[in-house]
Design an enzyme around this catalytic site. Structure first.
Site, PDB file in Angstrom:
ATOM      1  N   TYR A 202      89.091  36.520  23.468  1.00  0.00           N
ATOM      2  CA  TYR A 202      88.138  37.628  23.397  1.00  0.00           C
ATOM      3  C   TYR A 202      88.396  38.595  24.552  1.00  0.00           C
ATOM      4  CZ  TYR A 202      83.736  40.200  23.078  1.00  0.00           C
ATOM      5  OH  TYR A 202      82.794  41.206  22.960  1.00  0.00           O
TER       6      TYR A 202
HETATM    7  N1  LIG Z   1      76.341  42.298  21.868  1.00  0.00           N
HETATM    8  C1  LIG Z   1      76.916  42.274  23.042  1.00  0.00           C
HETATM    9  O1  LIG Z   1      76.359  41.791  24.036  1.00  0.00           O
HETATM   10  C2  LIG Z   1      78.298  42.858  23.197  1.00  0.00           C
HETATM   11  C3  LIG Z   1      78.837  42.904  24.489  1.00  0.00           C
HETATM   12  C4  LIG Z   1      80.103  43.435  24.653  1.00  0.00           C
HETATM   13  C5  LIG Z   1      80.809  43.917  23.568  1.00  0.00           C
HETATM   14  N2  LIG Z   1      80.268  43.851  22.320  1.00  0.00           N
HETATM   15  C6  LIG Z   1      81.064  44.361  21.201  1.00  0.00           C
HETATM   16  O2  LIG Z   1      80.273  45.219  20.391  1.00  0.00           O
HETATM   17  C7  LIG Z   1      80.726  45.149  19.033  1.00  0.00           C
HETATM   18  C8  LIG Z   1      79.540  44.874  18.124  1.00  0.00           C
HETATM   19  O3  LIG Z   1      78.953  43.643  18.500  1.00  0.00           O
HETATM   20  P1  LIG Z   1      77.478  43.204  18.037  1.00  0.00           P
HETATM   21  O4  LIG Z   1      76.923  42.416  19.133  1.00  0.00           O
HETATM   22  O5  LIG Z   1      76.756  44.393  17.529  1.00  0.00           O
HETATM   23  O6  LIG Z   1      77.838  42.227  16.820  1.00  0.00           O
HETATM   24  P2  LIG Z   1      76.911  41.651  15.654  1.00  0.00           P
HETATM   25  O7  LIG Z   1      75.472  41.951  15.897  1.00  0.00           O
HETATM   26  O8  LIG Z   1      77.313  40.241  15.478  1.00  0.00           O
HETATM   27  O9  LIG Z   1      77.363  42.525  14.369  1.00  0.00           O
HETATM   28  C9  LIG Z   1      78.668  42.431  13.934  1.00  0.00           C
HETATM   29  C10 LIG Z   1      78.900  43.326  12.732  1.00  0.00           C
HETATM   30  O10 LIG Z   1      80.276  43.183  12.366  1.00  0.00           O
HETATM   31  C11 LIG Z   1      80.361  42.669  11.038  1.00  0.00           C
HETATM   32  N3  LIG Z   1      81.467  41.730  10.965  1.00  0.00           N
HETATM   33  C12 LIG Z   1      81.627  40.596  11.670  1.00  0.00           C
HETATM   34  N4  LIG Z   1      82.769  39.988  11.304  1.00  0.00           N
HETATM   35  C13 LIG Z   1      83.325  40.771  10.348  1.00  0.00           C
HETATM   36  C14 LIG Z   1      84.498  40.669   9.574  1.00  0.00           C
HETATM   37  N5  LIG Z   1      85.335  39.629   9.683  1.00  0.00           N
HETATM   38  N6  LIG Z   1      84.782  41.650   8.684  1.00  0.00           N
HETATM   39  C15 LIG Z   1      83.943  42.697   8.526  1.00  0.00           C
HETATM   40  N7  LIG Z   1      82.799  42.840   9.223  1.00  0.00           N
HETATM   41  C16 LIG Z   1      82.498  41.880  10.122  1.00  0.00           C
HETATM   42  C17 LIG Z   1      79.057  41.976  10.790  1.00  0.00           C
HETATM   43  O11 LIG Z   1      78.877  41.886   9.395  1.00  0.00           O
HETATM   44  P3  LIG Z   1      77.960  40.750   8.756  1.00  0.00           P
HETATM   45  O12 LIG Z   1      76.601  41.304   8.934  1.00  0.00           O
HETATM   46  O13 LIG Z   1      78.382  40.646   7.354  1.00  0.00           O
HETATM   47  O14 LIG Z   1      78.179  39.510   9.557  1.00  0.00           O
HETATM   48  C18 LIG Z   1      78.093  42.915  11.498  1.00  0.00           C
HETATM   49  O15 LIG Z   1      77.850  44.068  10.724  1.00  0.00           O
HETATM   50  C19 LIG Z   1      81.795  44.064  18.997  1.00  0.00           C
HETATM   51  O16 LIG Z   1      83.068  44.662  19.038  1.00  0.00           O
HETATM   52  C20 LIG Z   1      81.548  43.274  20.271  1.00  0.00           C
HETATM   53  O17 LIG Z   1      82.707  42.644  20.743  1.00  0.00           O
HETATM   54  C21 LIG Z   1      79.034  43.321  22.109  1.00  0.00           C
END
Ligand SMILES: NC(=O)c1ccc[n+]([C@@H]2O[C@H](COP(=O)([O-])OP(=O)(O)OC[C@H]3O[C@@H](n4cnc5c(N)ncnc54)[C@H](OP(=O)(O)O)[C@@H]3O)[C@@H](O)[C@H]2O)c1
Length: 315
Positions: A202
């Site tokens: 990651y």
């Molecule tokens: N949250 C944090 O603290 C944080 C911190 C640093 C960076 N980030 C980055 O921010 C971004 C968004 O994260 P988040 O926390 O918002 O994630 P999240 O709430 O888990 O949402 C992920 C989204 O991506 C979709 N997804 C996951 N796997 C997929 C796949 N294989 N193919 C197509 N769609 C897929 C999910 O669809 P489904 O609904 O169908 O599962 C959902 O719409 C990511 O790149 C993450 O690395 C997040």
């Protein structure tokens, strides 16, 4: 006399360097998040459609609502058809004056042919903004040979975090280049700015995001296209284990609004003022202290995830 001159000169240079670094830190926090005003996104984008990957939950979904509020048509890309339909419905209920389309794609699929089909759909519209948001993490931090799900998980995390921003940018840039406008935002992570034990693939894949974006900026920046890397710390989403919101952990709507306001004002930022504060403090710490802090928070995340998994098994 010469030695005194040399010492005074060297001291002055060191002092100026420290003052310069301090001003830069203050600017990255206060300048980006308090002084700079949001730019006119529509003008910078030069077209009405925003494509968002990982659009049905968390940060991506919040970007969609915020972009819809600013008058963009939204193209959702994610893997679950029912969640895409539901998200489309929710956006249109709130913003009936825009158009919403969606494409179903599971980004664990690395096939270039399937990407071509997806790109054919996306290039059917004039894409002003591409938000490469989709990302994947392990169930919980662990050393690489013990990661939950083994090689499958390691491969999926590498593929999902690296391929979409690479191939979608490559496939959509040609329309942006011929128009000489467009914005590409790649969502990385603060985990990509330091090597983090327990986060291996990651952390490395998020480093790739920053590097890719910086390279593309050098290739296309002079052609009117804006590239931004966003490197969040903790945002209260499913991926982060749905923690409670706090001063340092905003909900995804607050986060996306703040991050969108930084486009055009900062090419590489955390997206949120308290994240920037944390990030700057993190960078001032010696690596050995940072390693201890990372280890402690990884252990907490691991214990929380394992307890949740146990609860699920007992239900
Ligand atoms: N949250 C944090 O603290 C944080 C911190 C640093 C960076 N980030 C980055 O921010 C971004 C968004 O994260 P988040 O926390 O918002 O994630 P999240 O709430 O888990 O949402 C992920 C989204 O991506 C979709 N997804 C996951 N796997 C997929 C796949 N294989 N193919 C197509 N769609 C897929 C999910 O669809 P489904 O609904 O169908 O599962 C959902 O719409 C990511 O790149 C993450 O690395 C997040």
């Amino acid at each position: 006399m010469d030695i005194q001159w040399f010492a005074t000169g060297a001291g002055t240079i060191v002092l100026l360097y420290i003052v310069y670094q301090f001003i830069q830190i203050v600017w990255r926090i206060i300048g980006t998040y308090v002084i700079c005003q949001p730019i006119n996104l529509k003008r910078k984008a030069g077209a009405n459609w925003a494509v968002v990957t990982g659009a049905t939950d968390g940060i991506g979904k919040s970007y969609c609502f915020e972009l819809a509020k600013r008058g963009f048509n939204i193209y959702l890309v994610s893997r679950t058809q029912s969640k895409l339909e539901q998200t489309k419905k929710e956006i249109l209920e709130k913003h009936s004056d825009i158009e919403v389309r969606y494409a179903t794609y599971d980004f664990t699929n690395p096939s270039p042919n399937d990407y071509q089909e997806l790109l054919a759909q996306l290039n059917d519209v004039n894409v002003g903004i591409l938000i490469n948001n989709v990302g994947m993490f392990f169930d919980h931090p662990d050393v690489i040979h013990k990661v939950e799900g083994g090689l499958d998980t390691l491969a999926n995390v590498a593929i999902v975090n690296v391929l979409p921003p690479t191939l979608l940018s490559a496939g959509i840039l040609s329309q942006m280049v011929s128009r000489k406008t467009g914005i590409i935002v790649n969502i990385g992570s603060a985990a990509g700015s330091v090597p983090m034990a327990g986060w291996s693939v990651y952390s490395a894949s998020k480093k790739y995001i920053s590097w890719l974006t910086a390279t593309l900026r050098k290739e296309y920046g002079h052609q009117g296209i804006t590239f931004q890397t966003i490197t969040p710390l903790m945002v209260a989403t499913k991926m982060a284990g749905n923690p409670n919101t706090s001063f340092f952990c905003p909900d995804s709507d607050t986060y996306a609004k703040s991050a969108l306001n930084t486009i055009g004002n900062s090419s590489d930022t955390t997206g949120y003022i308290t994240h920037q504060l944390e990030f700057e403090m993190m960078n001032l710490l010696p690596e050995c202290i940072l390693d201890v802090a990372v280890k402690r928070s990884s252990n907490e995340l691991r214990e929380r995830a394992l307890a949740k998994n146990k609860e699920k098994l007992l239900q």
